[in-house]
Design a protein around this motif. Structure first.
Motif, PDB file in Angstrom:
ATOM      1  N   ASP A 267       0.821  -1.210   0.000  1.00 34.63           N
ATOM      2  CA  ASP A 267       0.000   0.000   0.000  1.00 34.63           C
ATOM      3  C   ASP A 267       0.862   1.270   0.000  1.00 34.63           C
ATOM      4  O   ASP A 267       0.437   2.305  -0.521  1.00 34.63           O
ATOM      5  CB  ASP A 267      -0.938   0.005   1.209  1.00 34.63           C
ATOM      6  N   GLN A 347     -11.604   5.302  -6.047  1.00 36.14           N
ATOM      7  CA  GLN A 347     -12.109   4.177  -5.262  1.00 36.14           C
ATOM      8  C   GLN A 347     -13.154   3.377  -6.031  1.00 36.14           C
ATOM      9  O   GLN A 347     -13.219   2.141  -5.903  1.00 36.14           O
ATOM     10  CB  GLN A 347     -12.706   4.700  -3.956  1.00 36.14           C
ATOM     11  N   GLY A 350     -11.269   3.281 -10.333  1.00 34.75           N
ATOM     12  CA  GLY A 350      -9.860   2.996 -10.545  1.00 34.75           C
ATOM     13  C   GLY A 350      -9.181   4.046 -11.399  1.00 34.75           C
ATOM     14  O   GLY A 350      -9.700   5.152 -11.607  1.00 34.75           O
ATOM     15  N   GLU A 407      -5.326  -1.891 -10.002  1.00 40.13           N
ATOM     16  CA  GLU A 407      -6.177  -2.479  -8.970  1.00 40.13           C
ATOM     17  C   GLU A 407      -5.576  -2.291  -7.578  1.00 40.13           C
ATOM     18  O   GLU A 407      -6.298  -2.044  -6.612  1.00 40.13           O
ATOM     19  CB  GLU A 407      -6.393  -3.969  -9.253  1.00 40.13           C
ATOM     20  N   GLN A 408      -4.272  -2.377  -7.449  1.00 36.37           N
ATOM     21  CA  GLN A 408      -3.626  -2.125  -6.159  1.00 36.37           C
ATOM     22  C   GLN A 408      -3.844  -0.682  -5.713  1.00 36.37           C
ATOM     23  O   GLN A 408      -4.056  -0.413  -4.525  1.00 36.37           O
ATOM     24  CB  GLN A 408      -2.133  -2.439  -6.253  1.00 36.37           C
ATOM     25  N   ARG A 410      -6.448   1.203  -6.558  1.00 37.62           N
ATOM     26  CA  ARG A 410      -7.857   1.330  -6.175  1.00 37.62           C
ATOM     27  C   ARG A 410      -8.093   0.759  -4.779  1.00 37.62           C
ATOM     28  O   ARG A 410      -8.774   1.365  -3.948  1.00 37.62           O
ATOM     29  CB  ARG A 410      -8.741   0.615  -7.194  1.00 37.62           C
ATOM     30  N   GLN A 411      -7.511  -0.398  -4.498  1.00 34.47           N
ATOM     31  CA  GLN A 411      -7.709  -1.020  -3.188  1.00 34.47           C
ATOM     32  C   GLN A 411      -7.069  -0.187  -2.068  1.00 34.47           C
ATOM     33  O   GLN A 411      -7.642  -0.050  -0.986  1.00 34.47           O
ATOM     34  CB  GLN A 411      -7.121  -2.431  -3.203  1.00 34.47           C
ATOM     35  N   ALA A 412      -5.890   0.363  -2.327  1.00 33.62           N
ATOM     36  CA  ALA A 412      -5.237   1.200  -1.321  1.00 33.62           C
ATOM     37  C   ALA A 412      -6.057   2.458  -1.054  1.00 33.62           C
ATOM     38  O   ALA A 412      -6.190   2.909   0.089  1.00 33.62           O
ATOM     39  CB  ALA A 412      -3.835   1.574  -1.770  1.00 33.62           C
ATOM     40  N   GLN A 414      -9.295   2.737  -1.333  1.00 33.75           N
ATOM     41  CA  GLN A 414     -10.474   2.334  -0.565  1.00 33.75           C
ATOM     42  C   GLN A 414     -10.137   2.132   0.902  1.00 33.75           C
ATOM     43  O   GLN A 414     -10.899   2.534   1.789  1.00 33.75           O
ATOM     44  CB  GLN A 414     -11.054   1.042  -1.152  1.00 33.75           C
ATOM     45  N   GLN A 415      -8.994   1.523   1.183  1.00 34.64           N
ATOM     46  CA  GLN A 415      -8.645   1.200   2.563  1.00 34.64           C
ATOM     47  C   GLN A 415      -8.158   2.410   3.345  1.00 34.64           C
ATOM     48  O   GLN A 415      -8.586   2.642   4.480  1.00 34.64           O
ATOM     49  CB  GLN A 415      -7.566   0.113   2.597  1.00 34.64           C
TER      50      GLN A 415
END
Length: 441
Positions: A267, A347, A350, A407-408, A410-412, A414-415
């Motif tokens: 992240d 988020q 992407g 995708e990494q 987008r996920q980071a 979101q978190q």
């Protein structure tokens, strides 16, 4: 130097003296210049209540003379040779450098070793530097717009642990309370060879440089390894928001930050690439959508670790934070919503492969320009060794950043960029200057 990150090859010779000093030698053919960079694992986050600003005060003390170099000689020897020097204090380290003609390498090494061996710690020097730091605070912070909000108030909003939340420059009261015994103990504890990294970069012979390092630094006694402070922060579960009224500001601003990830985690790399997508250059989302599109933002800066660090020297707990000057006809809440909308787009949708490739090219260009400077290269090597124990990151890290996927990112986002992790500090102009600006708008 080719731009293909897979062929990046900065030469590094890594040594460790018997007293624990870690030494990095990196020859850089070209201009007959050499940088000596010395970094100590001591920053504002090792301070204790009642002694805030002590790391910064000690940085000043390091230029007040040493065992064999009376006050002023350090500056005279470097500057008379056409060189430059300075030091700086950070949350997690303090560093010093000299940039000199290559034939003056021995001068810089001798000067740094002499003050590591025996700093001139006197009541007179301490009194002088207390006043120097107070004057620096008056000129650079108390009488400058935004700086008090950023240095004093933002950390207290962003963090709950005093080690992370207190002012890096310290209070007048704490500076005045510092004693000569405090200074001597601080020096013994932190300014030891086994708590430092020495990096030498430029046009020099590694064998001769290694000999000089051993000659000048080898007999300096090590000290017990200093304890590491507890920097742990409670998990943030709800947003925080404050307003700071700045009598010197003429344009309103907003600081927005989110709890950051562990250093070197997936992240960490993803959020650094996201920052470039959002804020890197004129094709970034902030510039295109907030500066040119909505015209709510005038200018901005952002980074993982902002305002005291960047990705290279970010150490958790930290923040991914941004500072945005905005047009007076927009409120801080409106600008915050505009930023949140840009984050939500990442988020939910992407980033495109085109954006990601632009971010990779932006990072490659910036990093390769940095590495052309012997001073910047020395700082990077020293910080990688001190903070990660791995100076080879100078050769490998860029490729790791460029392998981050959409995708990494987008996920980071979101978190870590969740509303519950958010802190917002609005900086509102006040006083006659601020009122005048708002009335004109």
């Amino acid at each position: 130097m080719r731009s293909d990150v897979r062929t990046l090859r900065i030469p590094i010779e890594r040594q460790r003296l018997a007293n624990g000093l870690r030494v990095l030698l990196s020859p850089q053919p070209g201009a007959p210049v050499v940088t000596v960079y010395l970094i100590y694992r001591v920053g504002a986050r090792v301070e204790r209540p009642g002694r805030s600003g002590f790391a910064h005060l000690f940085e000043h003390m390091m230029f007040q003379g040493s065992q064999n170099a009376p006050k002023g000689l350090h500056f005279r020897l470097v500057e008379s040779s056409g060189g430059t020097l300075n030091g700086s204090t950070h949350p997690d380290y303090t560093d010093y450098f000299e940039v000199l003609p290559s034939n003056k390498l021995a001068v810089a090494l001798w000067l740094e070793a002499d003050r590591m061996r025996g700093l001139a710690i006197t009541e007179e020097n301490l009194a002088n530097q207390k006043e120097a730091v107070k004057q620096e605070r008056r000129l650079s912070f108390d009488n400058q717009p935004y700086n008090t909000a950023l240095v004093e108030h933002w950390p207290r909003l962003a963090f709950r642990n005093w080690a992370n939340a207190h002012s890096l420059i310290g209070s007048y009261e704490d500076l005045e309370a510092a004693t000569i015994e405090d200074v001597a103990a601080f020096f013994r504890t932190y300014y030891a060879p086994n708590n430092a990294v020495l990096a030498v970069v430029g046009a020099f012979d590694p064998a001769e440089a290694g000999r000089l390092v051993e000659e000048y630094f080898g007999d300096i006694a090590p000290q017990p390894q200093p304890p590491r402070p507890d920097l742990s922060e409670p998990e943030q579960t709800e947003p925080r928001r404050e307003v700071y009224y700045d009598r010197l500001a003429r344009v309103p601003a907003v600081v927005i930050g989110y709890q950051g990830p562990p250093r070197r985690s997936q992240d960490y790399y993803a959020l650094t690439m996201l920052d470039i997508v959002l804020t890197g250059g004129e094709s970034s989302r902030f510039y295109q959508n907030l500066v040119k599109g909505k015209r709510s933002v005038i200018q901005y800066e952002a980074n993982l670790g902002w305002p005291f660090a960047g990705p290279i020297d970010y150490v958790e707990p930290g923040r991914y934070a941004m500072f945005l000057l905005h047009h007076p006809e927009f409120t801080g809440e409106q600008v915050t919503r505009h930023v949140e909308e840009e984050i939500a787009r990442v988020q939910n949708d992407g980033v495109s492969e085109t954006e990601l490739e632009r971010a990779r090219a932006f990072l490659r260009s910036a990093r390769l320009r940095q590495l052309e400077s012997s001073r910047a290269r020395a700082a990077m090597l020293g910080q990688y060794e001190l903070l990660d124990g791995d100076p080879e990151l100078v050769n490998t890290e860029l490729a790791t950043f460029c392998e981050v996927t959409a995708e990494q990112i987008r996920q980071a986002a979101q978190q870590y960029l969740a509303p519950t992790r958010q802190c917002v500090l609005e900086i509102v102009p006040t006083g006659e200057e601020g009122k005048h600006t708002q009335e004109e708008a």
